[in-house]
Motif scaffolding. Structure first.
Motif, PDB file in Angstrom:
ATOM      1  N   ALA A 318       0.833  -1.310  -0.396  1.00 53.14           N
ATOM      2  CA  ALA A 318       0.133  -0.462  -0.001  1.00 53.14           C
ATOM      3  C   ALA A 318       0.494   1.286  -0.090  1.00 53.14           C
ATOM      4  O   ALA A 318       0.596   2.211  -0.340  1.00 53.14           O
ATOM      5  CB  ALA A 318      -1.266  -0.160   0.846  1.00 53.14           C
ATOM      6  N   LEU A 319       1.732   1.008   0.597  1.00 51.68           N
ATOM      7  CA  LEU A 319       3.271   2.606   0.841  1.00 51.68           C
ATOM      8  C   LEU A 319       4.191   2.655  -0.746  1.00 51.68           C
ATOM      9  O   LEU A 319       4.070   3.613  -0.231  1.00 51.68           O
ATOM     10  CB  LEU A 319       3.567   2.481   2.324  1.00 51.68           C
ATOM     11  CG  LEU A 319       2.622   2.592   3.268  1.00 51.68           C
ATOM     12  CD1 LEU A 319       3.469   1.805   4.899  1.00 51.68           C
ATOM     13  CD2 LEU A 319       2.154   3.994   3.632  1.00 51.68           C
ATOM     14  N   GLU A 320       4.677   1.740  -1.184  1.00 53.63           N
ATOM     15  CA  GLU A 320       5.540   1.460  -2.017  1.00 53.63           C
ATOM     16  C   GLU A 320       5.149   3.140  -2.579  1.00 53.63           C
ATOM     17  O   GLU A 320       5.392   3.887  -3.472  1.00 53.63           O
ATOM     18  CB  GLU A 320       5.870   0.486  -3.196  1.00 53.63           C
ATOM     19  CG  GLU A 320       6.746  -0.412  -2.490  1.00 53.63           C
ATOM     20  CD  GLU A 320       7.068  -1.041  -2.616  1.00 53.63           C
ATOM     21  OE1 GLU A 320       6.271  -2.203  -2.930  1.00 53.63           O
ATOM     22  OE2 GLU A 320       7.702  -2.002  -1.521  1.00 53.63           O
ATOM     23  N   PRO A 321       3.356   2.927  -3.469  1.00 53.56           N
ATOM     24  CA  PRO A 321       3.603   4.628  -4.822  1.00 53.56           C
ATOM     25  C   PRO A 321       3.843   5.506  -4.187  1.00 53.56           C
ATOM     26  O   PRO A 321       3.826   5.983  -4.573  1.00 53.56           O
ATOM     27  CB  PRO A 321       2.527   4.002  -5.147  1.00 53.56           C
ATOM     28  CG  PRO A 321       1.612   2.497  -4.702  1.00 53.56           C
ATOM     29  CD  PRO A 321       2.516   2.757  -3.863  1.00 53.56           C
ATOM     30  N   LEU A 322       3.724   5.555  -3.176  1.00 56.04           N
ATOM     31  CA  LEU A 322       3.523   7.072  -1.914  1.00 56.04           C
ATOM     32  C   LEU A 322       5.190   7.143  -1.720  1.00 56.04           C
ATOM     33  O   LEU A 322       5.225   8.646  -1.726  1.00 56.04           O
ATOM     34  CB  LEU A 322       2.901   6.619  -0.454  1.00 56.04           C
ATOM     35  CG  LEU A 322       1.171   7.215  -0.899  1.00 56.04           C
ATOM     36  CD1 LEU A 322       0.315   6.653   0.735  1.00 56.04           C
ATOM     37  CD2 LEU A 322       1.364   9.095  -1.085  1.00 56.04           C
ATOM     38  N   ALA A 323       5.612   6.011  -1.328  1.00 54.01           N
ATOM     39  CA  ALA A 323       7.350   6.018  -0.835  1.00 54.01           C
ATOM     40  C   ALA A 323       7.989   6.083  -2.318  1.00 54.01           C
ATOM     41  O   ALA A 323       8.797   7.381  -1.981  1.00 54.01           O
ATOM     42  CB  ALA A 323       8.109   4.923  -0.675  1.00 54.01           C
ATOM     43  N   THR A 324       8.053   5.909  -3.967  1.00 52.86           N
ATOM     44  CA  THR A 324       8.081   5.780  -4.619  1.00 52.86           C
ATOM     45  C   THR A 324       7.910   7.092  -4.962  1.00 52.86           C
ATOM     46  O   THR A 324       9.490   8.850  -5.319  1.00 52.86           O
ATOM     47  CB  THR A 324       7.978   5.418  -5.590  1.00 52.86           C
ATOM     48  OG1 THR A 324       8.004   3.790  -5.391  1.00 52.86           O
ATOM     49  CG2 THR A 324       8.913   5.187  -7.437  1.00 52.86           C
ATOM     50  N   GLU A 325       6.661   8.024  -5.019  1.00 56.54           N
ATOM     51  CA  GLU A 325       6.212   9.345  -5.187  1.00 56.54           C
ATOM     52  C   GLU A 325       7.249  10.176  -4.541  1.00 56.54           C
ATOM     53  O   GLU A 325       8.135  11.686  -5.408  1.00 56.54           O
ATOM     54  CB  GLU A 325       4.746   9.269  -5.100  1.00 56.54           C
ATOM     55  CG  GLU A 325       4.429  11.074  -5.180  1.00 56.54           C
ATOM     56  CD  GLU A 325       2.858  11.286  -5.247  1.00 56.54           C
ATOM     57  OE1 GLU A 325       2.281  12.093  -4.595  1.00 56.54           O
ATOM     58  OE2 GLU A 325       2.310  10.373  -4.716  1.00 56.54           O
TER      59      GLU A 325
END
Ligand code: ASP
Ligand code: MG
Length: 415
Positions: A318-325
């Protein structure tokens, strides 16, 4: 009456549960009994699915998992019929348990108990498959591990039962896990609030949601052993417990915690909201949250939180997209544990936290995170330190006391 998996694990135990149900009926009560899957059936079904598919489809998972409880009920109905009574087994769906659509951890949204009530009027003993329902989208759902407790409480509320008896493989609710603290005390009465905190902080004896449901609907829970007739523990509203609340009621623990640390979170409004929203959408239960403010303007912050270890993969995804962004690094630690003390008396006594921290300090145990409620103090510590911490706190607050009942069986059905 609800019987846990251990209490129906083999033919002899199932027959014993059936005899208990029949005895209640013969005392003149109407009986609705909720059964769990036998022994480790649910674990075995989960394993089978994982052998077949790396990430089993949740809808199909529920179709599979719901079968365990059905087996128990059908078999128990056979025994009861042979004992000369009339029993009818129902799936959760047939029993009118309507849930939301979140597969494998669905919530009950409505109970339409008319079919149960009809069967009771016809003189039947009604057996209901625990842990399951039918969703508003008409799919079979399950209620999360240990969910049969919630089935039982929800049905007790719906039919206006006098009491919801939870028959289990332990003698009741204890002041600590007797496997860790052999002289832990059986608690004759506890309040919903205390049991809620205990269930939330690792005590395996009742599913958290079932206690929430019981409190919200005023269902009296009586938790007792299916192996003998000792009185067990009654869970009631706080006003109904003893005149003077003891300072501390119990020490609970969990070794199932994982910690997620987000390093370099931008220090701007809205970020924490986006992170926790992503987790909520993935249905990940976040427990403790800590955020360090950056030392100087324009720097980035660190945010840590704990999740059940079983939710770690979902949390990461769930967090990976936010982390990348946002250029945030995700670090995880799977070996965390938590120790908590719970007691309604804490509301009115200062200095409890100091005593907890000092006790852990004397044991050379490092406290990594802390959270509190008016009646609970929890500390996240290394998982391998948990037993020492539990014993030390149980002793520091002198929880053993009189009336200790020893028990030989493991603490908690579903651990
Ligand atoms: N059989 C399910 C489980 O093992 C539900 C229950 O036992 O309450 O989690
Ligand atoms: Mg169970």
């Amino acid at each position: 009456m609800k019987f846990g998996g251990t209490s129906v694990a083999d033919a002899e135990r199932l027959a014993r549960a059936a005899r208990r149900i029949v005895a209640k009926r013969e005392e003149g009560h109407d009986v609705v009994a909720v059964l769990s899957a036998r022994g480790r059936t649910t674990d075995a079904l989960i394993r089978e699915a994982q052998e077949i598919s790396p990430e089993p489809d949740p809808r199909e998972m529920d179709m599979l998992l719901s079968t365990g409880e059905r087996q128990s009920c059908a078999l128990c109905a056979m025994v009861i019929n042979d004992l000369g009574h009339r029993a009818i087994s129902l799936t959760g769906s047939q029993a009118g348990i309507v849930t939301d659509t979140s597969h494998t951890k669905a919530r009950i949204v409505d109970v339409r108990a008319d079919r149960i009530e009809d069967a009771l009027r016809q003189g039947h003993i009604v057996l209901v498959a625990g842990f399951q329902g039918v969703s508003t989208a008409r799919d079979v759902t399950t209620l999360g591990r240990g969910g049969s407790d919630t089935t039982a409480v929800a049905l007790a509320a719906a039919v206006g039962a006098d009491v919801c008896e939870i028959y289990t493989d332990v003698d009741g609710v204890f002041s600590a896990d007797p496997r860790i603290v052999p002289d832990a005390r059986l608690l004759p009465v506890v309040s919903f609030e205390e049991v809620l905190e205990m269930a939330a902080s690792g005590a395996g004896v009742l599913q958290l949601r079932s206690v929430e449901y019981a409190r919200n609907h005023g269902v009296r829970i009586h938790c007792r052993s299916s192996f003998h007739d000792e009185p067990g523990t009654v869970v009631v509203a706080e006003q109904e417990t003893v005149v003077e609340n003891p300072l501390i009621t119990a020490v609970t623990h969990s070794t199932e915690e994982a910690r997620v640390t987000l390093k370099g979170v931008p220090d701007t409004p809205g970020v924490a909201g986006r992170i926790t929203t992503a987790l909520a959408q993935a249905n990940v239960n976040v427990d403790m949250i800590i955020q360090n403010e950056p030392v100087s303007e324009g720097q980035r912050a660190d945010m840590s939180f704990t999740v059940p270890r079983t939710d770690l993969a979902d949390a990461r995804r769930a967090l990976e997209p936010l982390a990348t962004e946002h250029g945030v690094e995700i670090a995880t630690d799977e070996a965390m544990g938590k120790v908590s003390i719970v007691g309604a008396g804490m509301r009115t006594h200062p200095g409890v936290a100091a005593q907890v921290f000092a006790t852990l300090g004397r044991e050379d145990i490092n406290i990594e995170m802390i959270s509190t409620s008016p009646i609970k103090i929890s500390c996240v510590i290394r998982g391998d330190k948990v037993p020492t911490a539990v014993r030390a706190l149980h002793a520091a607050f002198a929880l053993s006391g009189e009336g200790t009942i020893r028990q030989e069986r493991p603490f908690g059905e579903f651990h």
